[in-house]
Design a protein around this motif. Structure first.
Motif, PDB file in Angstrom:
ATOM      1  N   PHE A 274       5.039 -27.920  -7.085  1.00  0.00           N
ATOM      2  CA  PHE A 274       4.448 -26.597  -7.273  1.00  0.00           C
ATOM      3  C   PHE A 274       4.896 -25.677  -6.140  1.00  0.00           C
ATOM      4  O   PHE A 274       4.427 -25.782  -5.018  1.00  0.00           O
ATOM      5  CB  PHE A 274       2.917 -26.708  -7.301  1.00  0.00           C
ATOM      6  N   PHE A 275       5.838 -24.795  -6.451  1.00  0.00           N
ATOM      7  CA  PHE A 275       6.300 -23.836  -5.456  1.00  0.00           C
ATOM      8  C   PHE A 275       6.928 -22.642  -6.161  1.00  0.00           C
ATOM      9  O   PHE A 275       7.282 -22.700  -7.340  1.00  0.00           O
ATOM     10  CB  PHE A 275       7.275 -24.472  -4.458  1.00  0.00           C
ATOM     11  N   ALA A 276       7.033 -21.530  -5.459  1.00  0.00           N
ATOM     12  CA  ALA A 276       7.454 -20.283  -6.081  1.00  0.00           C
ATOM     13  C   ALA A 276       8.495 -19.559  -5.235  1.00  0.00           C
ATOM     14  O   ALA A 276       8.535 -19.695  -4.014  1.00  0.00           O
ATOM     15  CB  ALA A 276       6.252 -19.370  -6.299  1.00  0.00           C
ATOM     16  N   SER A 277       9.309 -18.777  -5.896  1.00  0.00           N
ATOM     17  CA  SER A 277      10.304 -17.967  -5.203  1.00  0.00           C
ATOM     18  C   SER A 277       9.636 -16.739  -4.592  1.00  0.00           C
ATOM     19  O   SER A 277       8.820 -16.071  -5.236  1.00  0.00           O
ATOM     20  CB  SER A 277      11.391 -17.509  -6.176  1.00  0.00           C
ATOM     21  N   ILE A 278       9.985 -16.421  -3.343  1.00  0.00           N
ATOM     22  CA  ILE A 278       9.473 -15.219  -2.680  1.00  0.00           C
ATOM     23  C   ILE A 278      10.574 -14.184  -2.499  1.00  0.00           C
ATOM     24  O   ILE A 278      10.423 -13.219  -1.753  1.00  0.00           O
ATOM     25  CB  ILE A 278       8.842 -15.566  -1.317  1.00  0.00           C
ATOM     26  N   GLU A 279      11.696 -14.385  -3.209  1.00  0.00           N
ATOM     27  CA  GLU A 279      12.847 -13.498  -3.041  1.00  0.00           C
ATOM     28  C   GLU A 279      12.540 -12.061  -3.451  1.00  0.00           C
ATOM     29  O   GLU A 279      13.051 -11.115  -2.850  1.00  0.00           O
ATOM     30  CB  GLU A 279      14.033 -14.032  -3.837  1.00  0.00           C
ATOM     31  N   LYS A 280      11.729 -11.877  -4.470  1.00  0.00           N
ATOM     32  CA  LYS A 280      11.425 -10.516  -4.916  1.00  0.00           C
ATOM     33  C   LYS A 280      10.709  -9.736  -3.819  1.00  0.00           C
ATOM     34  O   LYS A 280      11.049  -8.589  -3.532  1.00  0.00           O
ATOM     35  CB  LYS A 280      10.571 -10.553  -6.187  1.00  0.00           C
ATOM     36  N   ALA A 281       9.698 -10.351  -3.196  1.00  0.00           N
ATOM     37  CA  ALA A 281       8.955  -9.680  -2.130  1.00  0.00           C
ATOM     38  C   ALA A 281       9.864  -9.363  -0.945  1.00  0.00           C
ATOM     39  O   ALA A 281       9.765  -8.303  -0.321  1.00  0.00           O
ATOM     40  CB  ALA A 281       7.781 -10.538  -1.673  1.00  0.00           C
ATOM     41  N   LYS A 282      10.762 -10.277  -0.634  1.00  0.00           N
ATOM     42  CA  LYS A 282      11.673 -10.060   0.489  1.00  0.00           C
ATOM     43  C   LYS A 282      12.625  -8.905   0.198  1.00  0.00           C
ATOM     44  O   LYS A 282      12.897  -8.069   1.063  1.00  0.00           O
ATOM     45  CB  LYS A 282      12.456 -11.345   0.778  1.00  0.00           C
TER      46      LYS A 282
ATOM     47  N   LEU B 236       0.826  -1.196   0.000  1.00  0.00           N
ATOM     48  CA  LEU B 236       0.000   0.000   0.000  1.00  0.00           C
ATOM     49  C   LEU B 236       0.865   1.252   0.000  1.00  0.00           C
ATOM     50  O   LEU B 236       1.692   1.458   0.895  1.00  0.00           O
ATOM     51  CB  LEU B 236      -0.921   0.001   1.222  1.00  0.00           C
ATOM     52  N   GLY B 237       0.693   2.090  -1.015  1.00  0.00           N
ATOM     53  CA  GLY B 237       1.445   3.339  -1.071  1.00  0.00           C
ATOM     54  C   GLY B 237       2.932   3.175  -1.294  1.00  0.00           C
ATOM     55  O   GLY B 237       3.689   4.125  -1.151  1.00  0.00           O
ATOM     56  N   ASN B 238       3.344   1.978  -1.653  1.00  0.00           N
ATOM     57  CA  ASN B 238       4.770   1.688  -1.831  1.00  0.00           C
ATOM     58  C   ASN B 238       5.118   1.835  -3.309  1.00  0.00           C
ATOM     59  O   ASN B 238       4.718   1.026  -4.132  1.00  0.00           O
ATOM     60  CB  ASN B 238       5.059   0.264  -1.334  1.00  0.00           C
ATOM     61  N   GLU B 239       5.878   2.869  -3.660  1.00  0.00           N
ATOM     62  CA  GLU B 239       6.173   3.105  -5.073  1.00  0.00           C
ATOM     63  C   GLU B 239       7.000   1.984  -5.684  1.00  0.00           C
ATOM     64  O   GLU B 239       6.964   1.760  -6.899  1.00  0.00           O
ATOM     65  CB  GLU B 239       6.890   4.447  -5.264  1.00  0.00           C
ATOM     66  N   LYS B 240       7.696   1.210  -4.848  1.00  0.00           N
ATOM     67  CA  LYS B 240       8.449   0.066  -5.373  1.00  0.00           C
ATOM     68  C   LYS B 240       7.516  -1.056  -5.828  1.00  0.00           C
ATOM     69  O   LYS B 240       7.937  -1.958  -6.546  1.00  0.00           O
ATOM     70  CB  LYS B 240       9.413  -0.471  -4.309  1.00  0.00           C
ATOM     71  N   ALA B 241       6.268  -0.995  -5.368  1.00  0.00           N
ATOM     72  CA  ALA B 241       5.297  -2.021  -5.737  1.00  0.00           C
ATOM     73  C   ALA B 241       4.458  -1.613  -6.942  1.00  0.00           C
ATOM     74  O   ALA B 241       3.593  -2.356  -7.382  1.00  0.00           O
ATOM     75  CB  ALA B 241       4.376  -2.317  -4.551  1.00  0.00           C
ATOM     76  N   SER B 242       4.741  -0.434  -7.493  1.00  0.00           N
ATOM     77  CA  SER B 242       3.944   0.071  -8.596  1.00  0.00           C
ATOM     78  C   SER B 242       4.114  -0.789  -9.840  1.00  0.00           C
ATOM     79  O   SER B 242       5.217  -1.030 -10.317  1.00  0.00           O
ATOM     80  CB  SER B 242       4.353   1.517  -8.923  1.00  0.00           C
ATOM     81  N   LYS B 243       2.999  -1.287 -10.361  1.00  0.00           N
ATOM     82  CA  LYS B 243       2.953  -2.125 -11.560  1.00  0.00           C
ATOM     83  C   LYS B 243       3.846  -3.362 -11.427  1.00  0.00           C
ATOM     84  O   LYS B 243       4.553  -3.739 -12.350  1.00  0.00           O
ATOM     85  CB  LYS B 243       3.330  -1.306 -12.796  1.00  0.00           C
ATOM     86  N   GLN B 244       3.767  -3.989 -10.264  1.00  0.00           N
ATOM     87  CA  GLN B 244       4.586  -5.160  -9.981  1.00  0.00           C
ATOM     88  C   GLN B 244       3.751  -6.338  -9.529  1.00  0.00           C
ATOM     89  O   GLN B 244       2.666  -6.186  -8.961  1.00  0.00           O
ATOM     90  CB  GLN B 244       5.624  -4.844  -8.895  1.00  0.00           C
ATOM     91  N   VAL B 245       4.280  -7.517  -9.760  1.00  0.00           N
ATOM     92  CA  VAL B 245       3.708  -8.770  -9.278  1.00  0.00           C
ATOM     93  C   VAL B 245       4.646  -9.345  -8.233  1.00  0.00           C
ATOM     94  O   VAL B 245       5.867  -9.292  -8.393  1.00  0.00           O
ATOM     95  CB  VAL B 245       3.542  -9.781 -10.428  1.00  0.00           C
ATOM     96  N   PHE B 246       4.080  -9.899  -7.159  1.00  0.00           N
ATOM     97  CA  PHE B 246       4.889 -10.506  -6.108  1.00  0.00           C
ATOM     98  C   PHE B 246       4.329 -11.876  -5.749  1.00  0.00           C
ATOM     99  O   PHE B 246       3.143 -12.015  -5.448  1.00  0.00           O
ATOM    100  CB  PHE B 246       4.899  -9.641  -4.842  1.00  0.00           C
ATOM    101  N   ASN B 247       5.189 -12.889  -5.773  1.00  0.00           N
ATOM    102  CA  ASN B 247       4.832 -14.190  -5.212  1.00  0.00           C
ATOM    103  C   ASN B 247       4.890 -14.082  -3.697  1.00  0.00           C
ATOM    104  O   ASN B 247       5.851 -13.518  -3.148  1.00  0.00           O
ATOM    105  CB  ASN B 247       5.818 -15.276  -5.649  1.00  0.00           C
ATOM    106  N   ILE B 248       3.895 -14.642  -3.027  1.00  0.00           N
ATOM    107  CA  ILE B 248       3.874 -14.634  -1.560  1.00  0.00           C
ATOM    108  C   ILE B 248       3.543 -16.041  -1.068  1.00  0.00           C
ATOM    109  O   ILE B 248       2.533 -16.625  -1.454  1.00  0.00           O
ATOM    110  CB  ILE B 248       2.832 -13.640  -1.017  1.00  0.00           C
ATOM    111  N   SER B 249       4.407 -16.573  -0.199  1.00  0.00           N
ATOM    112  CA  SER B 249       4.157 -17.881   0.398  1.00  0.00           C
ATOM    113  C   SER B 249       5.128 -18.083   1.552  1.00  0.00           C
ATOM    114  O   SER B 249       5.727 -17.120   2.037  1.00  0.00           O
ATOM    115  CB  SER B 249       4.294 -18.997  -0.639  1.00  0.00           C
ATOM    116  N   GLY B 250       5.290 -19.331   1.970  1.00  0.00           N
ATOM    117  CA  GLY B 250       6.186 -19.634   3.069  1.00  0.00           C
ATOM    118  C   GLY B 250       7.639 -19.643   2.651  1.00  0.00           C
ATOM    119  O   GLY B 250       7.969 -19.667   1.458  1.00  0.00           O
TER     120      GLY B 250
END
Length: 396
Positions: free
Chosen positions: A340-348, A279-293
């Motif tokens: 079936f699993f995804a990298s969460i490195e971008k979100a971190k 929310l309100g994070n300009e780094k998140a503008s027009k971005q996709v983020f994988n989120i999981s454990g």
């Protein structure tokens, strides 16, 4: 239909041109789930494998600069179950004005397990409600135009056509935050899935892909979150609940194929935190983020983790070949029978987000605040289990 304040009563593939420089540098090609060669033990002993992504943060062209400071007038599409009930609370605690758009068929607020009366009363007195059907596009346009909102969280959107009237009604929208799914990725032997990976336009989540494409084409400031499997208290999908039912009944747990298929679960509270951070994070503008454990787990390992988290003895696991059974329309296992699993490195890296819960801790949280209290969404159904257990066991 209208807006209400409820006092307390007595839930497109990341565009490659938009994220130049983010790519996975080291991933592995996984063998078939039926292969006897694939095991965590053999992988660890033969040659340690690291799942990691290289990171180079680049702002996409046309990214909008917005600030999270100050109160936002937020519309949440959905918000009365699972993800939404937690996210709404976080937003209210941050001082934002939150309006839930629902059909009004479910209670607008409910006290969560472990939530104090004081916290619940405060949340219930502040959250607002706009009653309507999101598929009634004329009402959506009229009501949203009249209200005006700074930010939209779309938690339950499935089709792009459901989003268009929202964008039409809010031309000055600051940010549209969308709950997509990691299920949009095309099945691959090269894992984990990263945000730049190829997607499957024919997947059952194609509506979410089309929504991401729509948001980008309309030039709005959007952020899309792609969870893998979500678990936690109030989960309406039989993920951990499926295992808990069998553990409580003292039954063997039937798992398809070899049981070493690798998957990934993310706790709903960690997901809600990620939604808050964009929310309100300009780094998140027009971005996709994988989120999981943080970690991945095999199907067998998940059964054992559920037992450990809930305090049950280690379960008997029965493997079976699903091709030898006709279950009709019944679902014999709650996960897709594949890696079936995804990298969460971008979100971190970009958001500074990190999962709070380890898998066993998260499963314990879910059990203690939900199933362990005698509450669950679906009654136990062991029909397919009995079919499997009644047949001669097949070694796979």
């Amino acid at each position: 239909m209208g807006r209400e304040n409820h006092p307390p009563p007595s839930q497109t593939q990341t565009h490659k041109e938009s994220w130049q420089g983010w790519w996975c540098s080291t991933r592995i090609s996984l063998l078939s789930p039926f292969s006897p060669l694939l095991s965590l033990t053999s992988m660890a002993s033969d040659s340690p494998i690291t799942f990691r992504c290289r990171r180079k943060v680049c702002q996409p062209k046309g990214a909008l600069h917005i600030t999270a400071s100050g109160e936002k007038k937020i519309l949440m599409m959905g918000g009365t179950r699972f993800i939404g009930v937690l996210l709404a609370r976080l937003l209210v605690k941050e001082g934002h004005q939150v309006t839930l758009f629902t059909r009004g068929k479910a209670a607008i607020t409910q006290q969560l397990p472990g939530e104090s009366d004081e916290d619940y009363a405060e949340f219930s007195s502040k959250v607002l409600h706009l009653k309507g059907d999101r598929k009634d596009f004329d009402f959506v346009k009229t009501s949203l135009t009249a209200e005006g909102f700074d930010v939209v969280y779309d938690i339950n959107g499935r089709e792009a056509v459901e989003v268009e009237p929202i964008l039409d009604a809010l031309p000055n929208l600051q940010q549209f935050i969308y709950c997509s799914s990691a299920g949009v990725y095309k099945k691959s032997d090269i894992l984990p899935h990263c945000e730049i990976d190829e997607v499957d336009p024919k997947s059952r989540h194609k509506g979410k892909l089309e929504t991401e494409s729509l948001l980008d084409s309309r030039g709005v400031n959007w952020t899309s979150i792609r969870p893998v499997y979500i678990y936690g208290p109030l989960n309406y999908n039989p993920v951990e609940e499926w295992f808990f039912h069998r553990l409580k009944a003292g039954r063997p747990i039937p798992i398809p194929s070899s049981g070493i298929q690798i998957t990934q679960l993310g706790h709903v509270k960690d997901l809600a935190t990620a939604f808050l951070l964009v929310l309100g994070n300009e780094k998140a503008s027009k971005q996709v983020f994988n989120i999981s454990g943080e970690k991945y787990v095999t199907f067998d390992g998940l059964a054992k983790a559920c037992a450990k988290a809930a305090g049950f003895p280690e379960p008997e696991i029965v493997h079976y070949n699903p091709k030898e059974f006709d279950f009709g329309k019944k679902k014999a296992f709650p996960f897709r029978d594949q890696h079936f699993f995804a990298s969460i490195e971008k979100a971190k890296s970009v958001l500074g987000w990190k999962p709070e819960f380890s898998l066993v801790e998260g499963l314990a949280d879910s059990y203690n605040l939900d199933f362990g209290r005698g509450t669950f969404r679906k009654e136990a159904d062991f029909t397919t289990d009995d079919m499997i257990l009644g047949k001669s066991l097949v070694s796979v």
